[in-house]
Scaffold this motif. Structure first.
Motif, PDB file in Angstrom:
ATOM      1  N   ILE A  73     -70.723  28.709 -90.212  1.00  0.00           N
ATOM      2  CA  ILE A  73     -71.697  28.903 -89.382  1.00  0.00           C
ATOM      3  C   ILE A  73     -71.865  30.453 -88.893  1.00  0.00           C
ATOM      4  CG2 ILE A  73     -73.240  28.548 -87.423  1.00  0.00           C
ATOM      5  CD1 ILE A  73     -72.163  25.821 -87.359  1.00  0.00           C
ATOM      6  N   PHE A  74     -72.895  31.161 -89.510  1.00  0.00           N
ATOM      7  CA  PHE A  74     -73.170  32.667 -89.338  1.00  0.00           C
ATOM      8  C   PHE A  74     -74.167  32.768 -88.143  1.00  0.00           C
ATOM      9  CE2 PHE A  74     -74.632  36.841 -90.116  1.00  0.00           C
ATOM     10  CZ  PHE A  74     -73.367  37.525 -89.401  1.00  0.00           C
ATOM     11  N   LEU A  75     -73.817  33.559 -87.107  1.00  0.00           N
ATOM     12  CA  LEU A  75     -74.777  33.733 -86.027  1.00  0.00           C
ATOM     13  C   LEU A  75     -74.854  35.327 -85.777  1.00  0.00           C
ATOM     14  CD1 LEU A  75     -73.373  31.464 -83.417  1.00  0.00           C
ATOM     15  CD2 LEU A  75     -75.138  30.805 -84.954  1.00  0.00           C
ATOM     16  N   ASP A  76     -75.959  35.893 -86.195  1.00  0.00           N
ATOM     17  CA  ASP A  76     -76.230  37.341 -86.243  1.00  0.00           C
ATOM     18  C   ASP A  76     -77.183  37.492 -85.144  1.00  0.00           C
ATOM     19  OD1 ASP A  76     -76.676  39.684 -86.895  1.00  0.00           O
ATOM     20  OD2 ASP A  76     -77.274  39.428 -88.687  1.00  0.00           O
ATOM     21  N   GLU A 120     -78.428  45.192 -79.767  1.00  0.00           N
ATOM     22  CA  GLU A 120     -78.279  46.537 -80.135  1.00  0.00           C
ATOM     23  C   GLU A 120     -76.986  47.226 -80.493  1.00  0.00           C
ATOM     24  OE1 GLU A 120     -79.554  48.737 -76.767  1.00  0.00           O
ATOM     25  OE2 GLU A 120     -81.684  48.223 -76.530  1.00  0.00           O
ATOM     26  N   THR A 121     -75.997  46.212 -80.649  1.00  0.00           N
ATOM     27  CA  THR A 121     -74.709  46.671 -81.068  1.00  0.00           C
ATOM     28  C   THR A 121     -74.425  46.038 -82.285  1.00  0.00           C
ATOM     29  OG1 THR A 121     -73.427  45.395 -79.582  1.00  0.00           O
ATOM     30  CG2 THR A 121     -74.054  47.570 -79.084  1.00  0.00           C
ATOM     31  N   GLN A 122     -75.295  45.075 -82.974  1.00  0.00           N
ATOM     32  CA  GLN A 122     -74.762  44.429 -84.270  1.00  0.00           C
ATOM     33  C   GLN A 122     -73.836  43.500 -84.166  1.00  0.00           C
ATOM     34  OE1 GLN A 122     -74.089  47.502 -87.125  1.00  0.00           O
ATOM     35  NE2 GLN A 122     -76.458  47.696 -87.470  1.00  0.00           N
ATOM     36  N   ASP A 123     -73.781  42.638 -82.806  1.00  0.00           N
ATOM     37  CA  ASP A 123     -72.853  41.791 -82.584  1.00  0.00           C
ATOM     38  C   ASP A 123     -72.988  40.527 -83.457  1.00  0.00           C
ATOM     39  OD1 ASP A 123     -72.006  43.409 -80.813  1.00  0.00           O
ATOM     40  OD2 ASP A 123     -72.651  42.458 -79.207  1.00  0.00           O
ATOM     41  N   PHE A 124     -71.959  39.789 -83.781  1.00  0.00           N
ATOM     42  CA  PHE A 124     -72.169  38.429 -84.574  1.00  0.00           C
ATOM     43  C   PHE A 124     -71.164  37.733 -84.548  1.00  0.00           C
ATOM     44  CE2 PHE A 124     -70.151  41.625 -87.510  1.00  0.00           C
ATOM     45  CZ  PHE A 124     -69.105  40.884 -87.783  1.00  0.00           C
ATOM     46  N   CYS A 147     -63.032  30.460 -84.697  1.00  0.00           N
ATOM     47  CA  CYS A 147     -64.375  31.282 -84.463  1.00  0.00           C
ATOM     48  C   CYS A 147     -63.897  32.398 -84.060  1.00  0.00           C
ATOM     49  CB  CYS A 147     -65.051  30.439 -83.274  1.00  0.00           C
ATOM     50  SG  CYS A 147     -66.653  31.491 -82.722  1.00  0.00           S
ATOM     51  N   ILE A 148     -64.569  33.538 -84.681  1.00  0.00           N
ATOM     52  CA  ILE A 148     -64.271  34.728 -84.152  1.00  0.00           C
ATOM     53  C   ILE A 148     -65.755  35.636 -83.908  1.00  0.00           C
ATOM     54  CG2 ILE A 148     -62.322  35.042 -85.595  1.00  0.00           C
ATOM     55  CD1 ILE A 148     -63.821  36.661 -87.665  1.00  0.00           C
ATOM     56  N   ALA A 149     -65.591  36.744 -83.302  1.00  0.00           N
ATOM     57  CA  ALA A 149     -66.772  37.374 -82.645  1.00  0.00           C
ATOM     58  C   ALA A 149     -66.631  38.952 -83.234  1.00  0.00           C
ATOM     59  CB  ALA A 149     -67.542  37.134 -81.459  1.00  0.00           C
ATOM     60  N   SER A 150     -67.631  39.463 -83.428  1.00  0.00           N
ATOM     61  CA  SER A 150     -67.692  41.103 -83.371  1.00  0.00           C
ATOM     62  C   SER A 150     -68.241  41.510 -82.279  1.00  0.00           C
ATOM     63  CB  SER A 150     -68.181  41.618 -84.748  1.00  0.00           C
ATOM     64  OG  SER A 150     -68.146  42.686 -84.699  1.00  0.00           O
ATOM     65  N   VAL A 151     -67.775  42.140 -81.453  1.00  0.00           N
ATOM     66  CA  VAL A 151     -68.760  42.326 -80.001  1.00  0.00           C
ATOM     67  C   VAL A 151     -68.607  44.090 -79.964  1.00  0.00           C
ATOM     68  CG1 VAL A 151     -68.996  42.432 -77.642  1.00  0.00           C
ATOM     69  CG2 VAL A 151     -68.307  40.341 -79.036  1.00  0.00           C
ATOM     70  N   LYS A 152     -69.593  44.754 -80.057  1.00  0.00           N
ATOM     71  CA  LYS A 152     -69.573  46.235 -80.098  1.00  0.00           C
ATOM     72  C   LYS A 152     -68.406  46.800 -81.202  1.00  0.00           C
ATOM     73  CE  LYS A 152     -70.799  46.551 -75.162  1.00  0.00           C
ATOM     74  NZ  LYS A 152     -70.698  47.017 -73.819  1.00  0.00           N
TER      75      LYS A 152
END
Length: 599
Positions: free
Chosen positions: A583-586, A520-524, A444-449
């Motif tokens: 599984i993609f979480l937007d 607001e920062t397009q995290d996923f 699992c990876i995430a994109s935060v800010k």
């Protein structure tokens, strides 16, 4: 005979008295006129016209007679005749107004027969076009056959008004009940997806919603009109059926007396007497199950449950592909299982999303996908534990205990699976906290800010961190050794036999730090099995998400499922050779369509 002497006498008189002749002629003419009048009776026309024009109710007895409708037939016949008259009458209506008089098409006498009980004021016409009046006020005289002196106003009685009010309330209650029922039905919606992953019909897919009764039950068979056609000689014409159990809110499969039997996760669900053509008992289906028809045709089961996944406040896309044709035709059974629940029962701020990748079969992955959500739900149903997570913004203890309890309840000696779960809870302001726990190599990876965050750890024997953990047990790996007992994983759920033989195997999960997902920062976040990560690295995956968003922002906002499909297509293009699930979480709710239809 008496007339001849009379004529002779008259002739004699006339001859004798010539002056009386004119008078006698007048008398004879008068007699002839009287005879004609008696024979023709012209006065009857005047009498008939008078009778037909005036029937006046003036006395109390007359009023009482008019107080009830005068009918020419029985009451039951009147109602049927009225309907027949309306069907057969000309366009101008059952009666018309001429020269100031209300008249029917034909003129019939009024016939007194049975009387009807009082009814609300109305005007009716029977089959014989006889006008039927029901006069509620006997104090006023009314002339039948002439223009009414006052309009006939229809008013409801007090009782009728009360009944109308009650009926209106009843209708509103019924409508509200129907709406509530519709909402409950929507909440209970479940989407079943079947895919033939092996056998002659490999690649065939079929999806249906539990609320679509016109398409249920699903028939699995070799010939039409089966809903899922499996062109396999070992499959009966109508082999098995799948239906939605409304009482249990579960999908169930039933063997329909097939000749070669039906298996669910390698266990027989057909009647013990094989070939007896007796139906088997209904058996519950779950996401990740494998249905085997005969010996070669296998069907994977995916279930998206609307009961828990209602009103998901962020985008969710789930896709999978067994990639069964990537090894030159070698059979590759689907062993990945995706699952998620939002919200968790009794813990409505929380949701759980996970992927299990089985090895040695799909049974362990299927069991883990069922047990893990139950354990997390049980722990968070404790108010103190739940409040502790919310106040500390940390669920490490909950996830660790859930993995331990899941492992304890799994009874799989020779099958195991990876397990990667992402626990998400809201902050009450459309933003979310996320924490990951995993064993194995599903990541699992995430994109935060805009920054990449690694949420899981690789537990392959060849990885540096895992070699260090194994070395700490006192039995380090040899140089170049990349497998333990033939497995390339050192941590997993299940595989109880191997864990009894070698203590270096573990089910202890890696627990990530908590990350804050801001809308607001397009995290996923992306959760995927190793079939994806073997051919697509984290940087490339994040780049694909951004490219898809930028491409679609001008035309239409990207749905979470569309982005998940783009990621899956990339794995296909890179020729992955393993089962692939994503599984993609937007959490960018301003840019993403988040309806349940995307799931």
């Amino acid at each position: 005979m008496a007339k001849q002497p009379m004529v002779a006498v008259v002739a004699g008189i006339v001859t004798a008295n010539g002056g009386l002749l004119p008078y006698l002629l007048l008398l004879m003419l008068f007699l002839i006129l009287i005879i004609i009048l008696i024979a023709c009776r012209p006065w009857r026309f005047f009498a008939r016209n008078y009778r037909s024009r005036t029937i006046k109710a003036t006395t109390s007895s007359d009023v009482q007679d008019v107080e009830r409708p005068l009918i020419s037939q029985d009451s039951d016949e009147v109602e049927s005749n009225i309907d027949e008259h309306h069907r057969n009458s000309p366009s101008e209506g059952p009666y018309h107004q001429t020269d100031g008089h209300l008249s029917s098409h034909q003129n019939h006498g009024v016939v007194h027969k049975h009387r009807l009980p009082p009814r609300p004021p109305q005007v009716k016409v029977s089959h014989g076009d006889s006008l039927i009046l029901d006069i509620s006020d006997p104090s006023e005289s009314v002339v039948v056959g002439q223009t009414l002196k006052r309009p006939l106003v229809i008013k409801e009685s007090a009782g009728d008004e009360d009944y109308g009010a009650k009926e209106d309330i009843s209708n509103k209650s019924r409508i509200k009940s129907d709406n509530d029922s519709s909402r409950r039905t929507a909440d209970q919606r479940s989407i079943l997806t079947l895919e033939v992953i092996s056998g002659p019909s490999r690649g065939a897919r079929y999806s249906v919603q539990s609320t679509n009764k016109s398409k249920l039950p699903l028939i699995l068979g070799r010939v039409s009109p089966s809903d899922v056609l499996v062109t396999d000689s070992e499959v009966s014409g109508k082999h098995a059926k799948i239906n939605w159990n409304l009482n249990k809110l579960k999908w169930e499969v039933v063997d329909m007396g097939s000749l070669n039997g039906t298996l669910l996760n390698s266990k027989a669900v057909h009647h013990p007497e094989t070939g007896s053509r007796h139906w088997g008992d209904p058996v519950e289906l779950n996401s990740g199950d494998i249905i085997t028809l005969g010996t070669t045709s296998k069907i994977s089961v995916e279930i998206a449950s609307g009961g828990f996944n209602r009103k998901i406040p962020f985008g969710v896309g789930v896709v999978s592909d067994p990639m069964s044709v990537r090894r030159g035709g070698k059979k590759l059974p689907m062993e990945d299982v995706c699952y998620y629940q939002w919200p968790l029962p009794g813990a409505h701020q929380f949701g759980l999303f996970g992927i299990c990748d089985g090895h040695g079969g799909a049974a362990a992955a299927t069991s883990a996908s069922k047990i893990m959500p139950e354990m997390v739900t049980r722990i968070l149903s404790d108010t103190l534990r739940r409040e502790n997570v919310l106040s500390r913004c940390d669920a490490s203890d909950v996830l660790r205990e859930a993995f331990s309890e899941t492992e304890a309840q799994m009874d799989h000696l020779y099958e195991g699976c990876t397990a990667t779960v992402l626990l998400i809870w809201g902050d009450g302001h459309d933003n979310y906290f996320a924490q990951c726990a995993n064993v194995g190599d599903s990541a699992c990876i995430a994109s935060v800010k805009g920054q990449q965050v690694k949420m899981s750890e690789d537990h392959r024997v060849a990885s540096y961190n895992e070699r260090m953990r194994i070395q700490a047990t006192g039995e380090p790996l040899k140089d170049g050794e990349t497998r333990l007992c033939g497995l390339n994983l050192a941590r997993m759920l299940g595989d109880k036999f191997l864990k009894q033989q070698d203590a270096r195997f573990s089910c202890e999960p890696y627990i990530s730090q908590v990350v804050y997902m801001n809308s607001e920062t397009q995290d996923f976040a992306i959760i995927a099995s190793d079939g994806f990560w073997d051919v697509v690295n984290s940087k490339k995956a994040i780049q694909l998400v951004h490219q898809t968003r930028e491409k679609d922002v001008v035309e239409v906002y990207s749905s979470a499922e569309k982005i998940a499909k783009v990621l899956l297509s990339e794995a296909r293009a890179q020729r992955t050779k393993d089962n692939t699930s994503i599984i993609f979480l937007d959490f960018d709710t301003n840019q993403t369509i988040t309806t349940n239809d995307d799931v």
